[in-house]
Write an enzyme that holds these catalytic residues in place. Structure first.
Site, PDB file in Angstrom:
ATOM      1  N   GLU A  48      59.228  45.549  28.307  1.00 24.32           N
ATOM      2  CA  GLU A  48      57.761  45.427  28.377  1.00 24.32           C
ATOM      3  C   GLU A  48      57.263  44.196  27.633  1.00 24.32           C
ATOM      4  O   GLU A  48      56.096  44.103  27.252  1.00 24.32           O
ATOM      5  CB  GLU A  48      57.118  46.708  27.834  1.00 24.32           C
ATOM      6  N   HIS A  61      53.721  51.507  23.615  1.00 26.27           N
ATOM      7  CA  HIS A  61      54.294  50.209  23.220  1.00 26.27           C
ATOM      8  C   HIS A  61      54.279  50.138  21.698  1.00 26.27           C
ATOM      9  O   HIS A  61      53.380  50.701  21.062  1.00 26.27           O
ATOM     10  CB  HIS A  61      53.452  49.033  23.751  1.00 26.27           C
ATOM     11  N   CYS A  84      46.877  43.683  23.278  1.00 23.38           N
ATOM     12  CA  CYS A  84      47.463  43.760  24.625  1.00 23.38           C
ATOM     13  C   CYS A  84      47.009  42.590  25.481  1.00 23.38           C
ATOM     14  O   CYS A  84      47.716  42.152  26.379  1.00 23.38           O
ATOM     15  CB  CYS A  84      47.005  45.025  25.347  1.00 23.38           C
TER      16      CYS A  84
HETATM   17  O1  SUG Z   1      50.855  49.334  30.837  1.00 16.77           O
HETATM   18  N1  SUG Z   1      47.487  50.198  31.307  1.00 16.77           N
HETATM   19  C1  SUG Z   1      48.468  49.346  30.691  1.00 16.77           C
HETATM   20  C2  SUG Z   1      48.042  48.967  29.292  1.00 16.77           C
HETATM   21  C3  SUG Z   1      48.940  47.929  28.696  1.00 16.77           C
HETATM   22  C4  SUG Z   1      48.690  47.745  27.223  1.00 16.77           C
HETATM   23  N2  SUG Z   1      49.494  46.703  26.712  1.00 16.77           N
HETATM   24  C5  SUG Z   1      50.014  46.645  25.457  1.00 16.77           C
HETATM   25  N3  SUG Z   1      50.009  47.705  24.680  1.00 16.77           N
HETATM   26  N4  SUG Z   1      50.539  45.566  25.073  1.00 16.77           N
HETATM   27  C6  SUG Z   1      49.844  50.023  30.678  1.00 16.77           C
HETATM   28  O2  SUG Z   1      49.895  51.240  30.467  1.00 16.77           O
HETATM   29  C7  SUG Z   1      46.490  51.409  33.188  1.00 16.77           C
HETATM   30  C8  SUG Z   1      46.123  51.116  34.614  1.00 16.77           C
HETATM   31  C9  SUG Z   1      45.412  52.254  35.286  1.00 16.77           C
HETATM   32  O3  SUG Z   1      45.604  53.396  34.913  1.00 16.77           O
HETATM   33  O4  SUG Z   1      44.633  51.975  36.244  1.00 16.77           O
HETATM   34  C10 SUG Z   1      47.514  50.434  32.611  1.00 16.77           C
HETATM   35  O5  SUG Z   1      48.320  49.917  33.362  1.00 16.77           O
END
Ligand code: SUG
Length: 446
Positions: free
Chosen positions: A178, A252, A368
């Site tokens: 990730e 994460h 993020c």
């Molecule tokens: O991968 N949310 C992302 C959020 C990413 C956060 N990034 C870090 N922590 N670096 C994920 O879970 C949700 C999309 C939706 O539900 O429509 C989403 O993909």
């Protein structure tokens, strides 16, 4: 710690694309689950992101932007057998399953901490800056980012004398990666050689595993990324994330830990073996500091809800340290108290709170939304100029958002053929605005 001009940390923020929506695609990410099928506000989302980028630029930090990926991902849908005109493909995918279409419409590339892992030239074996694209295999809507991200980064970091952009690891469950969200670089100075802490959630050769939610990052992936990125082996540390944290919604490591300079700031329940992490860091980084938040002061649930650790820990050009935290941290009394205490103890000079609610509802806080890239001045000069934010460009981008992004988007709107047209028109205009050159997006290549 005053940063030298030789190498400085740039933040590359993800521009929010016009299809920003809440599809509930990320099991284990509590905010995404909670806001599933709600009404999103793409225009507000993009403007909130730009406000953050502008603030950092105004604070004198190198600030760049990564353009959104093309959505819908028509090639991805066609690969599943949907055919006909572009709008026919979208309609057929919707009829097959609205949730399936949502994967190919997601604006999830805004969370650029998941785009890649970065090894600065000061720590790479060949003296170049390496970017290893993340495969994001844990979630189907994110796994489709890897190829377009590789293409985009290859164009923006094209000079082979300075940069190496690597394709993502093979798309296999044992290699879930990730990107920078599970990686923290610590260093005495940003220009000085640093130490890289890779945090994985699961190891096929043993160790505890979460029970409720699947871990997204594997130990093998972290080790492979370090190798691919040509990181000097002695500068890599590997640690396991606490499975209880993953089960509490810490999908994460950057939801429970953030580092900068010599400071590692994390929750008591971040790692399986905190003492070992501290020992290993301290052995390599003289003067390392650890700020561990006890569960008795801020519970895991409050940390996840407020995104306390998904903040940007910044060293300003003056040498002052600032934490840029989401507004939710101000609203949570225990978290706010803790941060005020850190300022009182001189660990931080300032805390600023920002409204990033549109992204937060999908589980994406300040950290993020940005990819940290420590770069020398020569490396900055060798990138595509379209990467960097200037005051004029920020104004122009705000205008672009106001012209192209809808005020609101419901789950049903994803099938609207007009949304597809609007999205491509927005991306076309963006390539001109940022001078990205012809054929940047797949749809522009015919
Ligand atoms: O991968 N949310 C992302 C959020 C990413 C956060 N990034 C870090 N922590 N670096 C994920 O879970 C949700 C999309 C939706 O539900 O429509 C989403 O993909």
């Amino acid at each position: 710690m005053v940063q030298t001009d030789a190498a400085r940390e740039a933040n590359l923020d993800g521009l929010v694309g016009p299809t920003h929506n809440y599809a509930g695609l990320s099991e284990g990410n509590l905010a995404s689950e909670r806001h599933a099928r709600g009404i999103s506000r793409p225009r507000a989302a993009a403007l909130q992101g730009l406000r953050k980028a502008r603030l950092l630029m105004e604070l004198g930090l190198p600030q760049g932007l990564l353009p959104p990926l093309q959505r819908p991902d028509l090639a991805g849908l066609r690969a599943l057998g949907f055919s006909g005109s572009d709008s026919a493909v979208v309609e057929a995918a919707w009829r097959s399953s609205p949730a399936l279409l949502a994967r190919y419409m997601s604006a999830s590339s805004m969370w650029t901490a998941n785009a890649a892992t970065v090894v600065p030239s000061s720590e790479s074996l060949d003296g170049r800056l390496h970017l290893v694209v993340a495969n994001l295999v844990a979630k189907p809507h994110r796994a489709i980012e890897a190829d377009q991200t590789f293409e985009a980064l290859s164009r923006l970091f094209a000079d082979p004398n300075h940069f190496a952009v690597h394709r993502a690891l093979p798309h296999h469950a044992t290699l879930g990666d990730e990107g920078a969200a599970n990686h923290t670089r610590l260093a005495g100075e940003h220009g000085a050689p640093g130490l890289h802490l890779f945090v994985y959630g699961t190891d096929e050769h043993g160790g505890p595993t979460p029970r409720r939610f699947a871990a997204r990052q594997t130990r093998l992936a972290s080790e492979s990324v370090a190798r691919l990125g040509a990181l000097e082996p002695a500068r890599a540390l590997f640690a396991q994330q606490h499975p209880a944290a993953i089960d509490a919604g810490v999908f994460h490591n950057d939801v429970i830990c953030v580092g900068n300079g010599r400071l590692l700031f994390h929750h008591e329940q971040a790692f399986v073996d905190t003492a070992a992490v501290h020992r290993a860091v301290a052995a390599q980084l003289p003067g390392a500091q650890f700020e561990v938040v006890p569960a008795g002061e801020v519970s895991l649930a409050a940390a996840v809800q407020s995104y306390l650790f998904n903040a940007q820990l910044l060293t300003l050009p003056t040498g002052a340290t600032m934490l840029l935290a989401p507004e939710e941290c101000r609203e949570e009394p225990a978290v706010r108290r803790y941060l005020e205490g850190m300022v009182a103890r001189g660990l931080l000079d300032e805390v600023r709170y920002l409204d990033l609610r549109e992204s937060m509802r999908n589980g994406g806080g300040p950290a993020c939304l940005r990819l940290r890239v420590v770069m020398t001045a020569a490396e900055r000069a060798a990138t595509a100029p379209g990467l960097w934010l200037t005051p004029e460009r920020c104004d122009a981008l705000e205008g672009w958002v106001s012209r192209h992004h809808r005020e609101a988007l419901s789950p049903e709107d994803l099938r609207d053929p007009l949304l597809l047209q609007e999205s491509f028109a927005a991306l076309d205009a963006l390539t001109v605005l940022l001078g990205l050159g012809g054929g940047f997006y797949p749809f522009q290549r015919g």
